[in-house]
Design an enzyme around this catalytic site. Sequence first.
Site, PDB file in Angstrom:
ATOM      1  N   CYS A   1       0.803  -1.226   0.000  1.00 56.68           N
ATOM      2  CA  CYS A   1       0.000   0.000   0.000  1.00 56.68           C
ATOM      3  C   CYS A   1       0.836   1.276   0.000  1.00 56.68           C
ATOM      4  O   CYS A   1       0.310   2.363  -0.267  1.00 56.68           O
ATOM      5  CB  CYS A   1      -0.917   0.003   1.217  1.00 56.68           C
ATOM      6  SG  CYS A   1      -0.037   0.029   2.800  1.00 56.68           S
TER       7      CYS A   1
ATOM      8  N   GLU B   1      -7.121  -5.998  -0.753  1.00 56.84           N
ATOM      9  CA  GLU B   1      -7.127  -5.018   0.347  1.00 56.84           C
ATOM     10  C   GLU B   1      -6.010  -4.015   0.146  1.00 56.84           C
ATOM     11  O   GLU B   1      -4.912  -4.362  -0.297  1.00 56.84           O
ATOM     12  CB  GLU B   1      -6.955  -5.757   1.683  1.00 56.84           C
ATOM     13  CG  GLU B   1      -6.887  -4.861   2.906  1.00 56.84           C
ATOM     14  CD  GLU B   1      -5.461  -4.466   3.266  1.00 56.84           C
ATOM     15  OE1 GLU B   1      -5.288  -3.447   3.966  1.00 56.84           O
ATOM     16  OE2 GLU B   1      -4.524  -5.169   2.841  1.00 56.84           O
TER      17      GLU B   1
ATOM     18  N   ARG C   1      -8.654   2.581  12.047  1.00 62.36           N
ATOM     19  CA  ARG C   1      -7.792   2.094  10.965  1.00 62.36           C
ATOM     20  C   ARG C   1      -8.672   1.692   9.785  1.00 62.36           C
ATOM     21  O   ARG C   1      -9.290   0.620   9.801  1.00 62.36           O
ATOM     22  CB  ARG C   1      -6.929   0.920  11.430  1.00 62.36           C
ATOM     23  CG  ARG C   1      -5.896   0.462  10.407  1.00 62.36           C
ATOM     24  CD  ARG C   1      -5.037  -0.677  10.974  1.00 62.36           C
ATOM     25  NE  ARG C   1      -4.071  -1.153  10.023  1.00 62.36           N
ATOM     26  CZ  ARG C   1      -2.879  -0.625   9.787  1.00 62.36           C
ATOM     27  NH1 ARG C   1      -2.522   0.446  10.445  1.00 62.36           N
ATOM     28  NH2 ARG C   1      -2.057  -1.155   8.921  1.00 62.36           N
TER      29      ARG C   1
ATOM     30  N   ARG D   1      -9.464   0.618   5.924  1.00 64.73           N
ATOM     31  CA  ARG D   1      -8.872  -0.116   4.809  1.00 64.73           C
ATOM     32  C   ARG D   1      -9.921  -0.339   3.727  1.00 64.73           C
ATOM     33  O   ARG D   1     -11.104  -0.490   3.993  1.00 64.73           O
ATOM     34  CB  ARG D   1      -8.307  -1.465   5.272  1.00 64.73           C
ATOM     35  CG  ARG D   1      -6.977  -1.361   6.020  1.00 64.73           C
ATOM     36  CD  ARG D   1      -5.896  -0.828   5.104  1.00 64.73           C
ATOM     37  NE  ARG D   1      -4.610  -0.694   5.725  1.00 64.73           N
ATOM     38  CZ  ARG D   1      -4.168   0.386   6.352  1.00 64.73           C
ATOM     39  NH1 ARG D   1      -4.962   1.439   6.464  1.00 64.73           N
ATOM     40  NH2 ARG D   1      -2.959   0.446   6.869  1.00 64.73           N
TER      41      ARG D   1
END
Length: 230
Positions: free
Chosen positions: A132, A173, A222, A224
């Site tokens: 990422c 993801e 968090r 995602r």
Amino acid sequence: MRTPKSMSAKSSMRSRKSYARSDPDSSRKENRLHTLSRSESDASDTHSRHERNNGKASFTVASLFAGMGGFCQAFRNEGFRVVWANENDRSTAETYGHNFPDTKLYEKSIERLSAIKDGLTHVDVMTAGFPCQPFSVAGAKMGFHDSRGRLFFEIARLLHEFGHERPKILLLENVPHLLAHDCGKTFSRIVQEIQLAGYWFMPPRNHAVLDTRAHTDIPQIRERLYMAAL
């Protein structure tokens, strides 16, 4: 004509019914029975899941960029059989091996992984939390100009290698900023590559940004991005 005896019996029955309605112990008993019924249902679900985990799983999963096995653990908890995984980092792969000793682990770069040469077993679901950093707001945002960003195309390559025996579901993801990176051009390219591999992938229907705070007991914000292709 009603006799005193029959009137007394009916009066006694009405009294017992009235007591049953107002009796708090009776209400608590019903609540306990309801709770017990839910507990038995939960126990049944746990037993069924345990059976699936003991070699009776109906579905299989594999993981690219497996890390220490977060994705794999989630699927295993739901009764999936984790068939194989790929992880390049040596220390991380060692930890994965401890967590999933029965899973075939390909410890090498995805660039050297081949569905054909390595004889990858066909699975129902394949997950991939690809790097990422190139797409994050915290980095240089180089996207596909970063070697780590280009690893996404290795996922597409493997899907093409599988051909008609590709995984039924692809679960990806990454960070939420992937959607907006390079004015949306990066995500459009990802959509195109997934569709070319033979999947139905039509955002925004197929993706969602999830926050750990909302879906887990972890005291952390968090977010995602999750993408599911069928």
